[in-house]
Scaffold this active site. Structure first.
Site, short mmCIF file in Angstrom:
data_model
loop_
_atom_site.label_atom_id
_atom_site.label_comp_id
_atom_site.label_asym_id
_atom_site.label_seq_id
_atom_site.Cartn_x
_atom_site.Cartn_y
_atom_site.Cartn_z
CG HIS A 34 -0.33 -0.33 2.42
ND1 HIS A 34 0.63 0.56 2.98
CD2 HIS A 34 -0.37 -1.35 3.37
CE1 HIS A 34 1.10 0.31 3.97
NE2 HIS A 34 0.59 -1.18 4.37
CG HIS A 37 4.28 -1.75 2.15
ND1 HIS A 37 2.84 -2.15 1.85
CD2 HIS A 37 4.90 -2.45 2.99
CE1 HIS A 37 2.79 -2.90 2.79
NE2 HIS A 37 3.81 -3.07 3.51
#
Ligand code: PAF
Length: 280
Positions: A34, A37
């Site tokens: 997501h 990250h």
């Protein structure tokens, strides 16, 4: 984009890069990437010649009653996101590839890993430090980026790197939130719409605790109780709400400066964590 599935090929490639003088930044993940990250990959991209992302749902950090089997996975989506953000290498071993069947060595930090998540998940950080140590030896990174959503994980890994002399700079990266304040997590996808909106109480409660403690450090105990009550009133089952000195992971003393107010709570069957780090 190079994708490696075996430890041997991945390590050989990393060693070749090192021999040719390239710097490496590693972003260890469990996939289902997501924007949190992505922010780690963006930081890594600015630091090193080569950015490696590991994608591995690590069985040794899950207890038998936890969500290892249903942890969300989307390898093709992850690869597309890594390419978009300029990562160069993905290491994505199959579950059986990462550990030999008769593996019997662990890496364990025994102080900072004990409170907070370590209390309710007693084998979690031992699994994390073991897999991260293995990833470090395979990827040979100069830098490794970890998000502060799991700030305790970041502190434990910094300690492991210091105590065991890994020649790696750990880069802690700011926690990323959705526009409504919910800390981004791959596990958010388990939440129903109703659970998700009630889960916003965690961040609200932490912010209120931070404000109260910043105004009066004698208000710690009362502020934590109030935070627990707010999460419980929203239908959450509190695992912990606690305040600790970031350096010692013990209850703050008179000399403590940087503290973490951290919470873990279940909404439905989903366990969420969040924290605020600030100076007192
Ligand atoms: O934070 C995570 O996603 C995991 O704990 C990590 C660091 C990738 C180790 O499996």
């Amino acid at each position: 984009m190079k994708i490696f599935k075996t430890r041997c090929e991945f390590q050989r490639y990393a060693l070749e890069l090192k021999r040719s003088g390239k710097s490496i930044a590693l972003v260890p993940t469990m996939g289902f990437l997501h924007d949190g990250h992505m922010s780690l990959i963006d930081i890594a991209r600015k630091k090193a010649d080569v950015v490696m992302v590991s994608i591995f749902v690590n069985p040794t950090q899950f207890a038998p009653n936890e969500d290892f089997d249903r942890y969300p996975r989307d390898f093709d989506g992850d690869v597309a996101k890594c390419i978009d953000h300029g990562a160069d290498v993905i290491f994505a071993p199959e579950p059986g590839e990462m550990y030999d069947p008769d593996a019997s060595c662990w890496v364990e930090e025994v102080n900072l890993s004990k409170p907070l998540c370590g209390r309710s998940r007693p084998t979690f950080y031992r699994g994390v430090t073991t897999v991260v140590a293995k990833l470090f030896l395979l990827a040979q990174p100069d830098y490794a980026v970890f998000g502060l959503k799991d700030a305790q994980q970041c502190f434990v890994i910094q300690k492991m790197v210091r105590d065991l002399d890994f020649p790696i700079e750990i880069i802690p990266a700011p926690l990323v939130r959705d526009s409504d304040g919910l800390a981004l997590s791959s596990r958010n996808r388990y939440l129903s719409a109703d659970e998700r909106s009630r889960a916003l109480s965690i961040h609200r409660a932490l912010l209120a605790a931070k404000a109260a403690i910043s105004a009066d450090r004698n208000a710690m105990a009362a502020a934590l109780e109030k935070a627990k009550a707010e999460i419980t009133a929203a239908g959450g089952r509190v695992d912990y709400v606690d305040i600790l000195d970031c350096a010692t992971m013990e209850y703050p003393l008179a000399g403590s400066r940087q503290v973490i107010v951290a919470a873990a709570a279940f909404f439905g069957s989903t366990r969420l964590i969040d924290n605020e780090i600030f100076e007192i």
